[in-house]
Design a protein around this motif. Structure first.
Motif, PDB file in Angstrom:
ATOM      1  N   ASP A 129      46.461  40.779  -8.129  1.00 20.71           N
ATOM      2  CA  ASP A 129      47.553  41.632  -8.599  1.00 20.71           C
ATOM      3  C   ASP A 129      47.287  41.961 -10.058  1.00 20.71           C
ATOM      4  OD1 ASP A 129      50.077  42.621  -9.602  1.00 20.71           O
ATOM      5  OD2 ASP A 129      51.050  41.693  -7.864  1.00 20.71           O
ATOM      6  N   VAL A 130      47.079  43.239 -10.376  1.00 21.27           N
ATOM      7  CA  VAL A 130      46.685  43.640 -11.728  1.00 21.27           C
ATOM      8  C   VAL A 130      47.843  44.173 -12.567  1.00 21.27           C
ATOM      9  CG1 VAL A 130      44.251  44.012 -11.148  1.00 21.27           C
ATOM     10  CG2 VAL A 130      45.869  45.912 -10.905  1.00 21.27           C
ATOM     11  N   ARG A 131      49.062  43.846 -12.183  1.00 19.43           N
ATOM     12  CA  ARG A 131      50.218  44.246 -12.993  1.00 19.43           C
ATOM     13  C   ARG A 131      50.391  43.285 -14.169  1.00 19.43           C
ATOM     14  NH1 ARG A 131      54.655  44.616  -8.347  1.00 19.43           N
ATOM     15  NH2 ARG A 131      53.561  42.717  -7.744  1.00 19.43           N
ATOM     16  N   THR A 132      51.258  43.660 -15.092  1.00 16.77           N
ATOM     17  CA  THR A 132      51.552  42.772 -16.211  1.00 16.77           C
ATOM     18  C   THR A 132      52.297  41.550 -15.688  1.00 16.77           C
ATOM     19  OG1 THR A 132      53.710  43.745 -16.694  1.00 16.77           O
ATOM     20  CG2 THR A 132      51.780  44.748 -17.790  1.00 16.77           C
ATOM     21  N   ALA A 133      52.298  40.492 -16.470  1.00 15.62           N
ATOM     22  CA  ALA A 133      52.997  39.262 -16.081  1.00 15.62           C
ATOM     23  C   ALA A 133      54.487  39.517 -15.871  1.00 15.62           C
ATOM     24  CB  ALA A 133      52.784  38.181 -17.137  1.00 15.62           C
ATOM     25  N   ILE A 134      55.075  40.375 -16.683  1.00 16.21           N
ATOM     26  CA  ILE A 134      56.504  40.693 -16.541  1.00 16.21           C
ATOM     27  C   ILE A 134      56.757  41.432 -15.237  1.00 16.21           C
ATOM     28  CG2 ILE A 134      58.401  42.067 -17.505  1.00 16.21           C
ATOM     29  CD1 ILE A 134      57.268  41.336 -20.297  1.00 16.21           C
ATOM     30  N   GLU A 135      55.920  42.426 -14.922  1.00 16.27           N
ATOM     31  CA  GLU A 135      56.067  43.152 -13.657  1.00 16.27           C
ATOM     32  C   GLU A 135      55.930  42.194 -12.475  1.00 16.27           C
ATOM     33  OE1 GLU A 135      54.307  47.563 -13.921  1.00 16.27           O
ATOM     34  OE2 GLU A 135      52.926  46.016 -14.670  1.00 16.27           O
ATOM     35  N   PHE A 136      54.937  41.331 -12.555  1.00 17.38           N
ATOM     36  CA  PHE A 136      54.703  40.367 -11.479  1.00 17.38           C
ATOM     37  C   PHE A 136      55.923  39.467 -11.293  1.00 17.38           C
ATOM     38  CE2 PHE A 136      52.874  36.401  -9.731  1.00 17.38           C
ATOM     39  CZ  PHE A 136      52.198  36.921  -8.638  1.00 17.38           C
ATOM     40  N   LYS A 137      56.553  39.107 -12.384  1.00 21.14           N
ATOM     41  CA  LYS A 137      57.705  38.204 -12.313  1.00 21.14           C
ATOM     42  C   LYS A 137      58.954  38.890 -11.768  1.00 21.14           C
ATOM     43  CE  LYS A 137      60.450  35.088 -15.131  1.00 21.14           C
ATOM     44  NZ  LYS A 137      60.653  34.504 -16.457  1.00 21.14           N
ATOM     45  N   VAL A 138      59.219  40.117 -12.190  1.00 22.04           N
ATOM     46  CA  VAL A 138      60.496  40.754 -11.839  1.00 22.04           C
ATOM     47  C   VAL A 138      60.435  41.677 -10.616  1.00 22.04           C
ATOM     48  CG1 VAL A 138      61.347  40.605 -14.207  1.00 22.04           C
ATOM     49  CG2 VAL A 138      60.269  42.705 -13.441  1.00 22.04           C
ATOM     50  N   LEU A 139      59.255  42.124 -10.241  1.00 20.95           N
ATOM     51  CA  LEU A 139      59.132  43.025  -9.088  1.00 20.95           C
ATOM     52  C   LEU A 139      58.647  42.236  -7.872  1.00 20.95           C
ATOM     53  CD1 LEU A 139      57.390  46.046 -10.857  1.00 20.95           C
ATOM     54  CD2 LEU A 139      59.785  45.888 -10.130  1.00 20.95           C
ATOM     55  N   PRO A 140      58.842  42.785  -6.682  1.00 16.09           N
ATOM     56  CA  PRO A 140      58.309  42.107  -5.493  1.00 16.09           C
ATOM     57  C   PRO A 140      56.805  41.870  -5.651  1.00 16.09           C
ATOM     58  CG  PRO A 140      59.732  43.912  -4.832  1.00 16.09           C
ATOM     59  CD  PRO A 140      59.548  44.017  -6.324  1.00 16.09           C
ATOM     60  N   HIS A 141      56.357  40.704  -5.194  1.00 19.28           N
ATOM     61  CA  HIS A 141      54.943  40.365  -5.269  1.00 19.28           C
ATOM     62  C   HIS A 141      54.593  39.412  -4.132  1.00 19.28           C
ATOM     63  CE1 HIS A 141      56.813  37.026  -7.524  1.00 19.28           C
ATOM     64  NE2 HIS A 141      55.851  36.312  -6.987  1.00 19.28           N
ATOM     65  N   PHE A 142      53.310  39.217  -3.937  1.00 23.81           N
ATOM     66  CA  PHE A 142      52.829  38.278  -2.926  1.00 23.81           C
ATOM     67  C   PHE A 142      52.635  36.926  -3.603  1.00 23.81           C
ATOM     68  CE2 PHE A 142      50.686  42.352  -1.481  1.00 23.81           C
ATOM     69  CZ  PHE A 142      51.681  42.655  -0.559  1.00 23.81           C
ATOM     70  N   TRP A 162      50.838  34.531  -2.792  1.00 23.07           N
ATOM     71  CA  TRP A 162      49.447  34.090  -2.714  1.00 23.07           C
ATOM     72  C   TRP A 162      48.522  34.889  -3.637  1.00 23.07           C
ATOM     73  CZ3 TRP A 162      52.246  36.386   1.174  1.00 23.07           C
ATOM     74  CH2 TRP A 162      51.908  37.705   1.486  1.00 23.07           C
ATOM     75  N   ALA A 163      49.033  35.927  -4.274  1.00 23.95           N
ATOM     76  CA  ALA A 163      48.207  36.755  -5.150  1.00 23.95           C
ATOM     77  C   ALA A 163      47.969  36.069  -6.496  1.00 23.95           C
ATOM     78  CB  ALA A 163      48.862  38.112  -5.377  1.00 23.95           C
ATOM     79  N   ILE A 164      46.804  36.320  -7.058  1.00 25.65           N
ATOM     80  CA  ILE A 164      46.490  35.862  -8.406  1.00 25.65           C
ATOM     81  C   ILE A 164      46.760  37.036  -9.338  1.00 25.65           C
ATOM     82  CG2 ILE A 164      44.700  34.985  -9.945  1.00 25.65           C
ATOM     83  CD1 ILE A 164      45.458  33.045  -7.675  1.00 25.65           C
ATOM     84  N   ASN A 165      47.577  36.791 -10.358  1.00 28.16           N
ATOM     85  CA  ASN A 165      47.975  37.855 -11.273  1.00 28.16           C
ATOM     86  C   ASN A 165      47.201  37.789 -12.577  1.00 28.16           C
ATOM     87  OD1 ASN A 165      50.493  38.311 -13.625  1.00 28.16           O
ATOM     88  ND2 ASN A 165      49.824  39.982 -12.343  1.00 28.16           N
ATOM     89  N   ILE A 166      46.610  38.919 -12.933  1.00 27.78           N
ATOM     90  CA  ILE A 166      45.998  39.103 -14.255  1.00 27.78           C
ATOM     91  C   ILE A 166      46.091  40.593 -14.569  1.00 27.78           C
ATOM     92  CG2 ILE A 166      43.676  39.253 -13.269  1.00 27.78           C
ATOM     93  CD1 ILE A 166      42.624  38.142 -15.969  1.00 27.78           C
ATOM     94  N   GLU A 167      46.550  40.898 -15.755  1.00 27.79           N
ATOM     95  CA  GLU A 167      46.711  42.288 -16.164  1.00 27.79           C
ATOM     96  C   GLU A 167      45.372  43.030 -16.076  1.00 27.79           C
ATOM     97  OE1 GLU A 167      48.504  44.672 -20.006  1.00 27.79           O
ATOM     98  OE2 GLU A 167      48.985  42.560 -19.712  1.00 27.79           O
ATOM     99  N   MET A 168      45.430  44.280 -15.649  1.00 22.61           N
ATOM    100  CA  MET A 168      44.231  45.068 -15.396  1.00 22.61           C
ATOM    101  C   MET A 168      43.263  45.052 -16.573  1.00 22.61           C
ATOM    102  SD  MET A 168      43.776  49.060 -14.236  1.00 22.61           S
ATOM    103  CE  MET A 168      43.848  49.825 -15.834  1.00 22.61           C
ATOM    104  N   ASP A 169      43.717  45.339 -17.768  1.00 22.20           N
ATOM    105  CA  ASP A 169      42.822  45.406 -18.926  1.00 22.20           C
ATOM    106  C   ASP A 169      42.132  44.072 -19.186  1.00 22.20           C
ATOM    107  OD1 ASP A 169      43.445  48.080 -19.305  1.00 22.20           O
ATOM    108  OD2 ASP A 169      44.977  47.666 -20.818  1.00 22.20           O
ATOM    109  N   VAL A 215      46.012  44.789  -5.815  1.00 22.38           N
ATOM    110  CA  VAL A 215      47.338  45.372  -5.652  1.00 22.38           C
ATOM    111  C   VAL A 215      47.995  45.598  -7.014  1.00 22.38           C
ATOM    112  CG1 VAL A 215      47.681  44.308  -3.387  1.00 22.38           C
ATOM    113  CG2 VAL A 215      48.549  43.151  -5.410  1.00 22.38           C
ATOM    114  N   CYS A 216      48.913  46.541  -7.019  1.00 25.19           N
ATOM    115  CA  CYS A 216      49.813  46.770  -8.148  1.00 25.19           C
ATOM    116  C   CYS A 216      51.078  47.343  -7.518  1.00 25.19           C
ATOM    117  CB  CYS A 216      49.200  47.686  -9.200  1.00 25.19           C
ATOM    118  SG  CYS A 216      48.902  49.384  -8.673  1.00 25.19           S
ATOM    119  N   ASN A 217      51.936  47.943  -8.299  1.00 23.49           N
ATOM    120  CA  ASN A 217      53.192  48.411  -7.733  1.00 23.49           C
ATOM    121  C   ASN A 217      53.012  49.603  -6.789  1.00 23.49           C
ATOM    122  OD1 ASN A 217      56.030  47.872  -7.615  1.00 23.49           O
ATOM    123  ND2 ASN A 217      56.336  49.838  -8.621  1.00 23.49           N
ATOM    124  N   ALA A 218      52.277  50.629  -7.242  1.00 22.05           N
ATOM    125  CA  ALA A 218      52.163  51.847  -6.430  1.00 22.05           C
ATOM    126  C   ALA A 218      50.740  52.195  -6.013  1.00 22.05           C
ATOM    127  CB  ALA A 218      52.772  53.028  -7.179  1.00 22.05           C
ATOM    128  N   GLY A 219      49.749  51.563  -6.603  1.00 25.39           N
ATOM    129  CA  GLY A 219      48.379  51.817  -6.197  1.00 25.39           C
ATOM    130  C   GLY A 219      47.487  52.459  -7.240  1.00 25.39           C
TER     131      GLY A 219
END
Length: 101
Positions: free
Chosen positions: A19-32, A34-41, A64-68
């Protein structure tokens, strides 16, 4: 380059889900869970050491991210580097908002 929600939902455990969203997005938006989160940059700057650290065991990578958008850019980057990578079509938003038939 895309994986459909139907194909992914059959067995998400056979993929390494990134999951390449920001940590805040990962926390507040629906997520999996089992996904490992790290910001894209951050991921793009250190992708090799990140993937080595997480020992992906030759699994295909589903980004994955929010919209693709960000996930599509990241998957394309990984494909260019020789990895088996796909992006979840429509993103997590599409996956969680529409029932799988």
């Amino acid at each position: 380059m895309y994986i459909t929600k139907e194909e992914y939902s059959k067995d998400p455990s056979k993929y390494f889900t990134l999951d390449v969203r920001t940590a805040i997005e990962f926390k507040v938006l629906p997520h999996f869970d089992w996904a490992i989160n790290i910001e894209m940059d951050k991921f793009l700057k250190n992708y090799k050491s990140f993937l080595d650290e997480h020992n992906i065991e030759n699994k295909p990578i589903v980004v994955v991210c929010n919209a693709g958008n960000r996930s599509g850019q990241t998957a394309l980057f990984l494909i260019e580097k020789g990895y088996d990578a796909k992006t979840l079509q429509g993103g997590v938003y599409h996956y969680t908002k529409q029932k799988i038939s």
